[in-house]
Motif scaffolding. Structure first.
Motif, PDB file in Angstrom:
ATOM      1  N   PHE A 183       0.805  -1.215   0.000  1.00 29.52           N
ATOM      2  CA  PHE A 183       0.000   0.000   0.000  1.00 29.52           C
ATOM      3  C   PHE A 183       0.846   1.279   0.000  1.00 29.52           C
ATOM      4  O   PHE A 183       0.332   2.369  -0.179  1.00 29.52           O
ATOM      5  CB  PHE A 183      -0.992  -0.006   1.162  1.00 29.52           C
ATOM      6  N   PHE A 219     -25.724 -12.920  -1.995  1.00 27.89           N
ATOM      7  CA  PHE A 219     -26.471 -11.658  -2.071  1.00 27.89           C
ATOM      8  C   PHE A 219     -27.782 -11.830  -2.827  1.00 27.89           C
ATOM      9  O   PHE A 219     -28.771 -11.170  -2.544  1.00 27.89           O
ATOM     10  CB  PHE A 219     -25.626 -10.542  -2.683  1.00 27.89           C
ATOM     11  N   GLY A 233     -12.166 -17.169   6.551  1.00 26.27           N
ATOM     12  CA  GLY A 233     -11.997 -16.011   5.671  1.00 26.27           C
ATOM     13  C   GLY A 233     -13.231 -15.790   4.826  1.00 26.27           C
ATOM     14  O   GLY A 233     -13.704 -14.666   4.660  1.00 26.27           O
ATOM     15  N   LEU A 279     -20.721  -9.125   2.358  1.00 30.98           N
ATOM     16  CA  LEU A 279     -21.745  -9.081   1.307  1.00 30.98           C
ATOM     17  C   LEU A 279     -23.138  -8.950   1.920  1.00 30.98           C
ATOM     18  O   LEU A 279     -23.970  -8.178   1.450  1.00 30.98           O
ATOM     19  CB  LEU A 279     -21.684 -10.359   0.467  1.00 30.98           C
ATOM     20  N   LYS A 303     -24.190  -5.559   3.155  1.00 31.14           N
ATOM     21  CA  LYS A 303     -24.600  -4.642   2.079  1.00 31.14           C
ATOM     22  C   LYS A 303     -26.044  -4.931   1.643  1.00 31.14           C
ATOM     23  O   LYS A 303     -26.836  -4.010   1.442  1.00 31.14           O
ATOM     24  CB  LYS A 303     -23.652  -4.778   0.888  1.00 31.14           C
ATOM     25  N   LEU A 320     -14.780  -0.158   4.777  1.00 33.28           N
ATOM     26  CA  LEU A 320     -13.658  -0.406   3.862  1.00 33.28           C
ATOM     27  C   LEU A 320     -13.955   0.142   2.467  1.00 33.28           C
ATOM     28  O   LEU A 320     -13.130   0.832   1.861  1.00 33.28           O
ATOM     29  CB  LEU A 320     -13.382  -1.902   3.804  1.00 33.28           C
ATOM     30  N   VAL A 353     -11.960   3.079   0.377  1.00 33.37           N
ATOM     31  CA  VAL A 353     -11.323   2.915  -0.934  1.00 33.37           C
ATOM     32  C   VAL A 353     -11.752   4.054  -1.854  1.00 33.37           C
ATOM     33  O   VAL A 353     -10.939   4.649  -2.550  1.00 33.37           O
ATOM     34  CB  VAL A 353     -11.679   1.536  -1.551  1.00 33.37           C
ATOM     35  N   VAL A 383      -7.988   1.849   5.016  1.00 29.46           N
ATOM     36  CA  VAL A 383      -7.893   0.629   4.205  1.00 29.46           C
ATOM     37  C   VAL A 383      -6.865  -0.332   4.810  1.00 29.46           C
ATOM     38  O   VAL A 383      -7.149  -1.512   5.021  1.00 29.46           O
ATOM     39  CB  VAL A 383      -7.541   0.964   2.739  1.00 29.46           C
ATOM     40  N   PHE A 408      -7.889 -17.135   3.936  1.00 32.96           N
ATOM     41  CA  PHE A 408      -7.652 -15.723   4.087  1.00 32.96           C
ATOM     42  C   PHE A 408      -8.913 -14.917   3.841  1.00 32.96           C
ATOM     43  O   PHE A 408      -9.744 -15.341   3.047  1.00 32.96           O
ATOM     44  CB  PHE A 408      -6.641 -15.395   2.998  1.00 32.96           C
ATOM     45  N   PRO A 409      -9.102 -13.749   4.475  1.00 36.27           N
ATOM     46  CA  PRO A 409     -10.261 -12.932   4.101  1.00 36.27           C
ATOM     47  C   PRO A 409     -10.029 -12.303   2.723  1.00 36.27           C
ATOM     48  O   PRO A 409      -9.733 -11.115   2.605  1.00 36.27           O
ATOM     49  CB  PRO A 409     -10.340 -11.875   5.204  1.00 36.27           C
ATOM     50  N   GLN A 410     -10.152 -13.111   1.691  1.00 34.92           N
ATOM     51  CA  GLN A 410      -9.779 -12.674   0.339  1.00 34.92           C
ATOM     52  C   GLN A 410     -10.583 -11.478  -0.134  1.00 34.92           C
ATOM     53  O   GLN A 410     -10.043 -10.568  -0.754  1.00 34.92           O
ATOM     54  CB  GLN A 410      -9.985 -13.827  -0.643  1.00 34.92           C
ATOM     55  N   LEU A 411     -11.886 -11.509   0.155  1.00 32.43           N
ATOM     56  CA  LEU A 411     -12.754 -10.431  -0.327  1.00 32.43           C
ATOM     57  C   LEU A 411     -12.264  -9.084   0.188  1.00 32.43           C
ATOM     58  O   LEU A 411     -12.245  -8.088  -0.549  1.00 32.43           O
ATOM     59  CB  LEU A 411     -14.191 -10.698   0.116  1.00 32.43           C
ATOM     60  N   VAL A 412     -11.843  -9.053   1.462  1.00 35.65           N
ATOM     61  CA  VAL A 412     -11.344  -7.812   2.052  1.00 35.65           C
ATOM     62  C   VAL A 412     -10.147  -7.298   1.249  1.00 35.65           C
ATOM     63  O   VAL A 412     -10.059  -6.112   0.909  1.00 35.65           O
ATOM     64  CB  VAL A 412     -10.941  -8.053   3.522  1.00 35.65           C
ATOM     65  N   PHE A 413      -9.231  -8.203   0.905  1.00 31.57           N
ATOM     66  CA  PHE A 413      -8.045  -7.788   0.156  1.00 31.57           C
ATOM     67  C   PHE A 413      -8.405  -7.367  -1.265  1.00 31.57           C
ATOM     68  O   PHE A 413      -7.825  -6.425  -1.795  1.00 31.57           O
ATOM     69  CB  PHE A 413      -7.010  -8.916   0.141  1.00 31.57           C
ATOM     70  N   ILE A 423     -11.118  -5.961  -2.230  1.00 30.35           N
ATOM     71  CA  ILE A 423     -11.676  -4.602  -2.156  1.00 30.35           C
ATOM     72  C   ILE A 423     -10.552  -3.606  -1.918  1.00 30.35           C
ATOM     73  O   ILE A 423     -10.446  -2.585  -2.595  1.00 30.35           O
ATOM     74  CB  ILE A 423     -12.712  -4.500  -1.016  1.00 30.35           C
ATOM     75  N   ALA A 424      -9.678  -3.928  -0.954  1.00 31.91           N
ATOM     76  CA  ALA A 424      -8.630  -2.985  -0.548  1.00 31.91           C
ATOM     77  C   ALA A 424      -7.668  -2.671  -1.686  1.00 31.91           C
ATOM     78  O   ALA A 424      -7.234  -1.526  -1.840  1.00 31.91           O
ATOM     79  CB  ALA A 424      -7.867  -3.549   0.651  1.00 31.91           C
ATOM     80  N   LEU A 425      -7.354  -3.680  -2.520  1.00 30.70           N
ATOM     81  CA  LEU A 425      -6.379  -3.453  -3.595  1.00 30.70           C
ATOM     82  C   LEU A 425      -6.835  -2.372  -4.567  1.00 30.70           C
ATOM     83  O   LEU A 425      -6.014  -1.735  -5.223  1.00 30.70           O
ATOM     84  CB  LEU A 425      -6.125  -4.763  -4.354  1.00 30.70           C
ATOM     85  N   ALA A 448     -19.814 -10.789  -6.990  1.00 33.60           N
ATOM     86  CA  ALA A 448     -19.791 -10.226  -5.638  1.00 33.60           C
ATOM     87  C   ALA A 448     -19.052  -8.896  -5.617  1.00 33.60           C
ATOM     88  O   ALA A 448     -19.507  -7.926  -5.016  1.00 33.60           O
ATOM     89  CB  ALA A 448     -19.133 -11.212  -4.672  1.00 33.60           C
ATOM     90  N   LEU A 462     -20.554  -5.207  -4.838  1.00 36.27           N
ATOM     91  CA  LEU A 462     -20.059  -4.300  -3.794  1.00 36.27           C
ATOM     92  C   LEU A 462     -19.596  -2.967  -4.378  1.00 36.27           C
ATOM     93  O   LEU A 462     -19.188  -2.075  -3.646  1.00 36.27           O
ATOM     94  CB  LEU A 462     -18.906  -4.956  -3.035  1.00 36.27           C
TER      95      LEU A 462
END
Lengths: 332, 309
Positions: free
Chosen positions: A30, A163, A266, A274, A277, A288, A292, A300, B146-151, B153-155, B241, B245
């Motif tokens: 980052f 969703f 995870g 999801l 939302k 988050l 962004v 972030v 891993f919380p992949q979705l979080v990453f 979004i963050a990227l 997804a 979002l």
């Protein structure tokens, strides 16, 4: 149980190493942000002097390693931005400071966390119950109607995005049948009944989606388990069928279920994001996503690392449970 | 011994025969074929319907209902086969078929990339073993849980606005997706790596690369095909997804996930649930088709995939 204690200590050490490596990696990634947070904070018109001031105040003029070390120190000891009367205090555990929102990231997270955790924990409890009971039931009634229904239910759960199922549930149960609230979150401390009432649909939706894989796994595992010798032995010793299933059969099923559950933590967090939302709840995901959009890099990084730490720690707990359930794990 | 000739059908041929006999796999295969035809021919279908996904048709909306389409089923008519989008009046049929095209394209490219990477990493870890396997397995376990979705979004924050979002989506899905495939392929390759023919190849001095590509890979094509097919619905869901979002395909490019996200308000109030139904059914069919096909292919090749090890 000294064996188990050693196992826990070893896992704890590995966990801390993973968290350190991960946080460094996230910081390095980052740091490559194309937009300059100081320039955004500086506003227009922005003189070079003021930009430099802002950069110094936000500690962006330091090297990435220095910033990273300051971040780590902040988690344990807190940190202060700037000097004198204008200084901004960020108390431990400090996960960074959001200058656009003028609040410590930790406060922002603590405000939103109950929403996401309420969804995630409730759904996890429900899906484990659903998954294991339906899976065992399907295995015992193999080929019968119950089995077909459970397998069909699992297929729908696997093929429907969460969703989409959430919106369908809102439409049918919230709008047409008017049974449950369509959206919104009520804090547990305000009214436990309203809290659960607003969460029941999200829980059911997320549990349906996730239980699918557990139904399939439990069913397959149970079918295999019931053919093993120790089940025959238990039956031969005169144990009732109920006891054979509940005590001898289920034990073999629980170990792989716990393993998979550890891997799904995870995904659980992703599912909760999801779901929040869909039901218009202001949780971690909303925090988050808006960060962004606002290029608020402190939020972030803070939210990303916090959720990764959360999942890693939860995994540690799952591992320990695993060690208790299956003593062989501790010796591996 | 004519019977031995009859029995000498290649395993792939046998597997295909089994897929044809499996009812749900057959249904999945037809569904997937139909969806791919629709996705490929989407621009043509849109032209055939005489519409496009960008033109506003404000005259088809009812101001008294807050901009919901006039008429039943979300404004379905001879001109607009799936009705129109509320607030803008854009043609929903165009949006749905072009959205499917976007979805499948991204999912299939991500599957190809992660299959190649996952196969190489998975097989090499199983073959070389030792500390390399140890490091890779740890990394895979880590990435997987891993919380992949979080990453994902963050990227979005570190990518410049000019960077094409569809490419970013493919990259993000691939970066986090390969671990799952590598994990399964490693599991399949591990038992194979200790077999005699591998031992034989090694004993005559074949290089590691040779053994991996010439001995192990051909024997793993079945499982790799199964694992890749089973990965596709996951990517379709993940793309939808992210778009749902608001961090996926940007407007005005049609996207199923974003349309479903836009429909939330109309579902809450019940004014135009059809706006959710058409893209929703398309997304459901896409995931269902590939899931059924994946399950069928797995059963046909008789691959046992254990997520637990």
């Amino acid at each position: 149980m000294p064996d188990l204690l050693w196992f826990v200590l070893r896992r704890l050490f590995a966990t801390v190493l993973v968290m350190l490596a991960l946080s460094l990696a996230v910081y390095l990634i980052f740091y490559a942000l194309p937009a300059d947070p100081a320039r955004l904070a500086c506003g227009k018109p922005c003189t070079p002097d003021r930009l430099e001031q802002a950069r110094h105040f936000m500690q962006l003029d330091q090297s990435v390693i220095q910033q990273y070390l300051a971040f780590l120190k902040g988690i344990f000891a807190g940190r202060t931005f700037g000097e004198g009367a204008a200084a901004v205090q960020c108390n431990a555990p400090c996960f960074g400071y959001s200058f656009p929102l003028a609040r410590p990231v930790t406060t922002l997270i603590v405000d939103r966390l109950p929403v996401t955790l309420s969804i995630a924990i409730g759904a996890a409890v429900l899906w484990l119950l659903l998954g294991v009971t339906l899976g065992v039931g399907a295995a015992l009634k193999r080929g019968k109607l119950f089995d077909r229904l459970a397998v069909g239910f699992a297929l729908i759960g696997i093929a429907t995005p969460s969703f989409l199922l959430g919106l369908l549930a809102i439409l049918v149960f919230g709008f047409w049948l008017n049974m449950v609230p369509v959206n919104g979150y009520v804090p547990l401390t305000e009214s436990p009944v309203d809290w659960a009432w607003h969460l029941i649909t999200p829980w059911l939706v997320l549990a349906t989606i996730q239980a699918a894989a557990y139904i399939r796994l439990t069913r397959a595992q149970m079918l295999e388990e019931m053919n093993l010798d120790h089940i025959t032995t238990a039956r031969a010793k005169g144990a009732g069928e109920r006891r054979v299933v509940a005590v001898h059969g289920l034990r073999g099923v629980l170990v792989p279920i716990v393993t998979i559950f550890g891997l799904d933590l995870g995904a659980l967090l992703g599912g909760a994001i999801l779901t929040e939302k869909v039901f218009s709840m202001q949780g971690l995901g909303e925090l988050l996503i808006s960060a962004v959009g606002q290029l608020d890099v402190a939020v972030v990084v803070g939210v990303t690392l916090f959720s990764a730490f959360l999942v890693i720690l939860a995994n540690l707990v799952v591992d320990v449970v695993h060690g208790v359930l299956d003593p062989r794990v501790g010796h591996a | 011994m004519s019977s031995s000739v009859v029995a000498a059908v290649s395993p792939t041929r046998q597997a295909l025969r089994r897929v044809r006999r499996d009812r749900s796999a057959r249904f999945g295969a037809w569904l997937v074929a139909a969806l791919i035809v629709i996705a490929v021919a989407a621009p043509l279908l849109v032209k055939l319907s005489g519409q496009d996904p960008y033109t506003y048709h404000i005259d088809l909306l009812d101001p008294a209902k807050g901009g919901a389409p006039k008429g039943a089923l979300g404004g379905v008519s001879a001109d607009h086969w799936f009705g129109v989008e509320p607030l803008t009046g854009r043609d929903l049929f165009s949006i749905v078929v072009l959205g499917l095209r976007t979805s499948l394209a991204i999912a299939i490219v991500a599957t190809l990339i992660t299959t190649v990477v996952g196969t190489l990493v998975g097989i090499s870890a199983a073959y070389f073993g030792g500390w390399y396997d140890g490091v890779v397995s740890r990394l895979l376990d880590f990435l997987f849980g891993f919380p992949q979705l979080v990453f994902m979004i963050a990227l979005g924050i570190i990518v410049p606005a000019e960077f094409p979002r569809w490419l970013l989506l493919i990259l993000v899905l691939s970066v986090f997706g390969w671990a799952g495939l590598a994990r399964l392929i490693r599991g399949q390759a591990r038992s194979l790596a200790t077999r005699e023919f591998v031992e034989a190849a090694r004993s005559v001095g074949s290089s590691g690369w040779h053994v991996i590509t010439r001995e192990l890979l051909p024997n793993l094509l079945g499982p790799v095909l199964v694992i890749a097919t089973m990965a596709i619905p996951g990517y379709i869901g993940a793309e939808a997804a992210l778009s749902f979002l608001g961090v996926g395909v940007p407007p005005p490019t049609p996207s199923l996930g974003r349309s479903i996200s836009d429909s939330i308000v109309w579902v809450y109030t019940g004014t135009d649930p059809w706006f959710m139904v058409f893209p929703g059914i398309m997304l459901f069919l896409a995931v269902l088709g590939f899931t059924l096909l994946g399950d069928g292919v797995r059963d046909a090749f008789d691959v046992r995939l254990r997520r637990a090890n």
